[in-house]
Design an enzyme around this catalytic site. Structure first.
Site, PDB file in Angstrom:
ATOM      1  N   ASP A   1      -8.401   3.711   4.533  1.00  0.00           N
ATOM      2  CA  ASP A   1      -8.852   2.451   5.100  1.00  0.00           C
ATOM      3  C   ASP A   1      -9.248   1.521   3.952  1.00  0.00           C
ATOM      4  O   ASP A   1      -9.735   1.971   2.913  1.00  0.00           O
ATOM      5  CB  ASP A   1     -10.078   2.704   5.998  1.00  0.00           C
ATOM      6  CG  ASP A   1     -10.448   1.489   6.820  1.00  0.00           C
ATOM      7  OD1 ASP A   1     -10.158   1.503   8.028  1.00  0.00           O
ATOM      8  OD2 ASP A   1     -11.027   0.525   6.268  1.00  0.00           O
TER       9      ASP A   1
ATOM     10  N   SER B   1      -9.726  -4.044  16.575  1.00  0.00           N
ATOM     11  CA  SER B   1      -9.522  -5.388  16.004  1.00  0.00           C
ATOM     12  C   SER B   1      -8.030  -5.725  15.991  1.00  0.00           C
ATOM     13  O   SER B   1      -7.663  -6.897  16.024  1.00  0.00           O
ATOM     14  CB  SER B   1     -10.029  -5.452  14.559  1.00  0.00           C
ATOM     15  OG  SER B   1     -11.368  -5.074  14.488  1.00  0.00           O
ATOM     16  N   TYR B   2      -7.189  -4.689  15.900  1.00  0.00           N
ATOM     17  CA  TYR B   2      -5.734  -4.883  15.784  1.00  0.00           C
ATOM     18  C   TYR B   2      -5.057  -4.048  16.852  1.00  0.00           C
ATOM     19  O   TYR B   2      -5.308  -2.836  16.954  1.00  0.00           O
ATOM     20  CB  TYR B   2      -5.249  -4.467  14.381  1.00  0.00           C
ATOM     21  CG  TYR B   2      -6.022  -5.163  13.296  1.00  0.00           C
ATOM     22  CD1 TYR B   2      -5.688  -6.456  12.915  1.00  0.00           C
ATOM     23  CD2 TYR B   2      -7.113  -4.550  12.702  1.00  0.00           C
ATOM     24  CE1 TYR B   2      -6.429  -7.115  11.945  1.00  0.00           C
ATOM     25  CE2 TYR B   2      -7.862  -5.202  11.734  1.00  0.00           C
ATOM     26  CZ  TYR B   2      -7.518  -6.484  11.364  1.00  0.00           C
ATOM     27  OH  TYR B   2      -8.259  -7.140  10.419  1.00  0.00           O
ATOM     28  N   TYR B   3      -4.177  -4.706  17.625  1.00  0.00           N
ATOM     29  CA  TYR B   3      -3.581  -4.030  18.784  1.00  0.00           C
ATOM     30  C   TYR B   3      -2.245  -3.390  18.410  1.00  0.00           C
ATOM     31  O   TYR B   3      -1.180  -3.812  18.861  1.00  0.00           O
ATOM     32  CB  TYR B   3      -3.470  -5.017  19.953  1.00  0.00           C
ATOM     33  CG  TYR B   3      -4.838  -5.366  20.491  1.00  0.00           C
ATOM     34  CD1 TYR B   3      -5.402  -4.660  21.549  1.00  0.00           C
ATOM     35  CD2 TYR B   3      -5.597  -6.368  19.900  1.00  0.00           C
ATOM     36  CE1 TYR B   3      -6.673  -4.947  22.009  1.00  0.00           C
ATOM     37  CE2 TYR B   3      -6.869  -6.671  20.352  1.00  0.00           C
ATOM     38  CZ  TYR B   3      -7.399  -5.948  21.409  1.00  0.00           C
ATOM     39  OH  TYR B   3      -8.667  -6.239  21.855  1.00  0.00           O
TER      40      TYR B   3
ATOM     41  N   GLU C   1       0.802  -1.227   0.000  1.00  0.00           N
ATOM     42  CA  GLU C   1       0.000   0.000   0.000  1.00  0.00           C
ATOM     43  C   GLU C   1       0.838   1.282   0.000  1.00  0.00           C
ATOM     44  O   GLU C   1       0.332   2.355   0.323  1.00  0.00           O
ATOM     45  CB  GLU C   1      -0.995   0.017   1.186  1.00  0.00           C
ATOM     46  CG  GLU C   1      -1.931  -1.194   1.203  1.00  0.00           C
ATOM     47  CD  GLU C   1      -3.030  -1.119   2.242  1.00  0.00           C
ATOM     48  OE1 GLU C   1      -3.686  -0.076   2.373  1.00  0.00           O
ATOM     49  OE2 GLU C   1      -3.238  -2.133   2.927  1.00  0.00           O
TER      50      GLU C   1
ATOM     51  N   HIS D   1      -3.801   2.950  16.314  1.00  0.00           N
ATOM     52  CA  HIS D   1      -4.194   3.598  15.060  1.00  0.00           C
ATOM     53  C   HIS D   1      -5.402   4.473  15.337  1.00  0.00           C
ATOM     54  O   HIS D   1      -6.186   4.215  16.245  1.00  0.00           O
ATOM     55  CB  HIS D   1      -4.490   2.571  13.965  1.00  0.00           C
ATOM     56  CG  HIS D   1      -5.483   1.522  14.359  1.00  0.00           C
ATOM     57  ND1 HIS D   1      -5.130   0.413  15.101  1.00  0.00           N
ATOM     58  CD2 HIS D   1      -6.811   1.417  14.132  1.00  0.00           C
ATOM     59  CE1 HIS D   1      -6.203  -0.331  15.305  1.00  0.00           C
ATOM     60  NE2 HIS D   1      -7.248   0.257  14.741  1.00  0.00           N
ATOM     61  N   VAL D   2      -5.526   5.529  14.519  1.00  0.00           N
ATOM     62  CA  VAL D   2      -6.633   6.473  14.687  1.00  0.00           C
ATOM     63  C   VAL D   2      -7.435   6.505  13.393  1.00  0.00           C
ATOM     64  O   VAL D   2      -6.874   6.563  12.297  1.00  0.00           O
ATOM     65  CB  VAL D   2      -6.093   7.892  15.003  1.00  0.00           C
ATOM     66  CG1 VAL D   2      -7.243   8.902  15.061  1.00  0.00           C
ATOM     67  CG2 VAL D   2      -5.324   7.892  16.320  1.00  0.00           C
TER      68      VAL D   2
ATOM     69  N   LYS E   1     -11.681  -0.182   3.677  1.00  0.00           N
ATOM     70  CA  LYS E   1     -13.120  -0.169   3.385  1.00  0.00           C
ATOM     71  C   LYS E   1     -13.522   0.970   2.432  1.00  0.00           C
ATOM     72  O   LYS E   1     -14.627   0.973   1.918  1.00  0.00           O
ATOM     73  CB  LYS E   1     -13.921   0.008   4.685  1.00  0.00           C
ATOM     74  CG  LYS E   1     -13.782  -1.136   5.657  1.00  0.00           C
ATOM     75  CD  LYS E   1     -14.895  -1.093   6.694  1.00  0.00           C
ATOM     76  CE  LYS E   1     -14.645  -2.059   7.815  1.00  0.00           C
ATOM     77  NZ  LYS E   1     -14.005  -1.424   8.976  1.00  0.00           N
TER      78      LYS E   1
HETATM   79  O1  G7M Z   1     -11.346  -1.844  14.824  1.00  0.00           O
HETATM   80  P1  G7M Z   1     -10.022  -1.277  14.496  1.00  0.00           P
HETATM   81  O2  G7M Z   1      -9.812   0.042  15.162  1.00  0.00           O
HETATM   82  O3  G7M Z   1      -8.875  -2.232  14.780  1.00  0.00           O
HETATM   83  O4  G7M Z   1     -10.075  -0.984  12.931  1.00  0.00           O
HETATM   84  C1  G7M Z   1      -9.070  -1.366  12.021  1.00  0.00           C
HETATM   85  C2  G7M Z   1      -9.333  -0.730  10.665  1.00  0.00           C
HETATM   86  O5  G7M Z   1      -8.273  -1.109   9.801  1.00  0.00           O
HETATM   87  C3  G7M Z   1     -10.641  -1.162   9.994  1.00  0.00           C
HETATM   88  O6  G7M Z   1     -11.423  -0.026   9.665  1.00  0.00           O
HETATM   89  C4  G7M Z   1     -10.179  -1.930   8.745  1.00  0.00           C
HETATM   90  O7  G7M Z   1     -11.021  -1.726   7.619  1.00  0.00           O
HETATM   91  C5  G7M Z   1      -8.790  -1.364   8.500  1.00  0.00           C
HETATM   92  N1  G7M Z   1      -7.924  -2.345   7.843  1.00  0.00           N
HETATM   93  C6  G7M Z   1      -7.820  -3.644   8.167  1.00  0.00           C
HETATM   94  N2  G7M Z   1      -6.911  -4.223   7.343  1.00  0.00           N
HETATM   95  C7  G7M Z   1      -6.525  -5.626   7.419  1.00  0.00           C
HETATM   96  C8  G7M Z   1      -6.428  -3.287   6.490  1.00  0.00           C
HETATM   97  C9  G7M Z   1      -5.465  -3.319   5.436  1.00  0.00           C
HETATM   98  O8  G7M Z   1      -4.838  -4.338   5.102  1.00  0.00           O
HETATM   99  N3  G7M Z   1      -5.231  -2.125   4.815  1.00  0.00           N
HETATM  100  C10 G7M Z   1      -5.907  -0.981   5.147  1.00  0.00           C
HETATM  101  N4  G7M Z   1      -5.625   0.113   4.466  1.00  0.00           N
HETATM  102  N5  G7M Z   1      -6.819  -0.933   6.136  1.00  0.00           N
HETATM  103  C11 G7M Z   1      -7.082  -2.084   6.811  1.00  0.00           C
END
Ligand code: G7M
Length: 312
Positions: A178, A245-247, A158, A250-251, A180
């Site tokens: 993101d 979801s990921y520790y 990316e 991130h904001v 999404k």
């Molecule tokens: O819930 P949490 O705060 O952990 O949100 C993680 C965000 O990371 C979500 O909105 C996901 O859509 C975004 N995200 C997850 N992955 C695996 C990726 C990725 O590989 N690339 C990008 N750009 N965003 C991601």
């Protein structure tokens, strides 16, 4: 599920670690995990070459610029109702105007399959002590991998999408879209700021020592969004998730018009509130009872049950 003939794979240009999949040939359907009528997204469990995959198929919003192109003979209409001046039709636009968005998670873990399955949620009230006793061991052993974040920070994936970077190892971050966001619909603008530091798991770790980092993300994140997309700060929500979801800290930066379940009161913490709370009390997020919802088959829910921390 639509399956195109001829399985074709090619090496992706911007990702050294994986091949790009060009059709669904070779994917075996297992089950619909969830069919979300509101977001018009189907979450599908599938298998490819013997390994689990999760496929998210989303019917995307109209791009106002191409609606005009749809009003031609290329769009087929099949009448389903006619009454006086009213009629309805099944509508089949040309496939170039009729794309869906697919997110593929491959190979998917059991946690991915659970994350996207239909299931019950429960509210958890997590004290600072519960965090140390129950949540932290879960984060260390069972949480989803942060590899995608490290790939971005290392510029292995990316890299061409990066909107802004501050390279400072203490207060720096990378801002990028993101996964999404389709990067077209500005009302659905959605970016992530991923911090360069790798020692901050979540909101729970934050104290006054992190204020320069948080203020830097807020200020430079908003100004980069204004510069690149022309969207002013008063149209952008910036927030953190707890639980994320990921520790890896991130904001989220999202347009206020974006209708996203991630804004729920039991998940989103506005960055400006986080900064102010910490300014008032350095240990605010280490001591505060934080309320969040958790899926019934999440390991975290089971850990809270085992420790008797869930009110039924
Ligand atoms: O819930 P949490 O705060 O952990 O949100 C993680 C965000 O990371 C979500 O909105 C996901 O859509 C975004 N995200 C997850 N992955 C695996 C990726 C990725 O590989 N690339 C990008 N750009 N965003 C991601």
């Amino acid at each position: 599920m639509a399956v195109e003939p001829n399985a074709k794979k090619r090496k992706s240009d911007d990702n050294k670690h994986s091949t790009e999949i060009l059709s669904f040939a070779g994917f075996d359907f297992c089950k619909v995990l969830k069919n979300d009528l509101r977001s018009k997204t189907a979450f599908i469990h599938s298998q490819f070459e013997g390994k689990d995959a999760v496929i998210l198929m989303e019917k995307t919003a109209f791009d106002a610029n191409i609606v005009q192109e749809m009003l031609t003979e290329k769009t087929e209409l099949v009448e389903t109702l006619k009454n006086d001046v009213y009629s309805t039709y099944k509508t089949f636009p040309d496939k170039t105007l009729n794309g869906m968005k697919t997110t593929l998670i491959y190979p998917a873990t059991k946690q991915h399959i659970a994350k996207y399955s239909e299931q019950e949620f429960h509210i958890v009230q997590e004290s600072g002590e519960d965090y140390k006793k129950v949540t932290l061991p879960y984060v260390k052993n069972k949480a989803l991998s942060n590899q995608w974040v490290y790939n971005i920070l290392n510029k292995e994936t990316e890299a061409d999408r990066i909107v802004f970077e501050d390279t400072c190892p203490d207060s720096g971050f990378i801002l990028l879209p993101d996964m999404k966001w389709d990067r077209k619909d500005m009302d659905a603008l959605y970016l992530q700021a991923l911090v360069h530091r790798r020692d901050i798991l979540s909101l729970r770790d934050l104290d006054q020592s992190h204020l320069p980092l948080l203020k830097n993300i807020l200020e430079k994140g908003l100004s980069a969004i204004k510069e690149k997309y022309g969207i002013p700060a008063n149209k952008v929500r910036s927030y953190l998730h707890y639980q994320p979801s990921y520790y890896h800290l991130h904001v989220h930066f999202a347009h206020i018009k974006l209708d996203n379940p991630g804004f729920e009161a039991d998940r989103a913490h506005l960055l400006t509130d986080v900064i102010e709370n910490i300014e008032m009390k350095s240990l605010y997020y280490k001591e505060k009872t934080l309320v969040f919802k958790v899926r019934e088959d999440d390991h975290l829910y089971k850990a809270f049950l085992e420790h008797g921390c869930i009110q039924k």
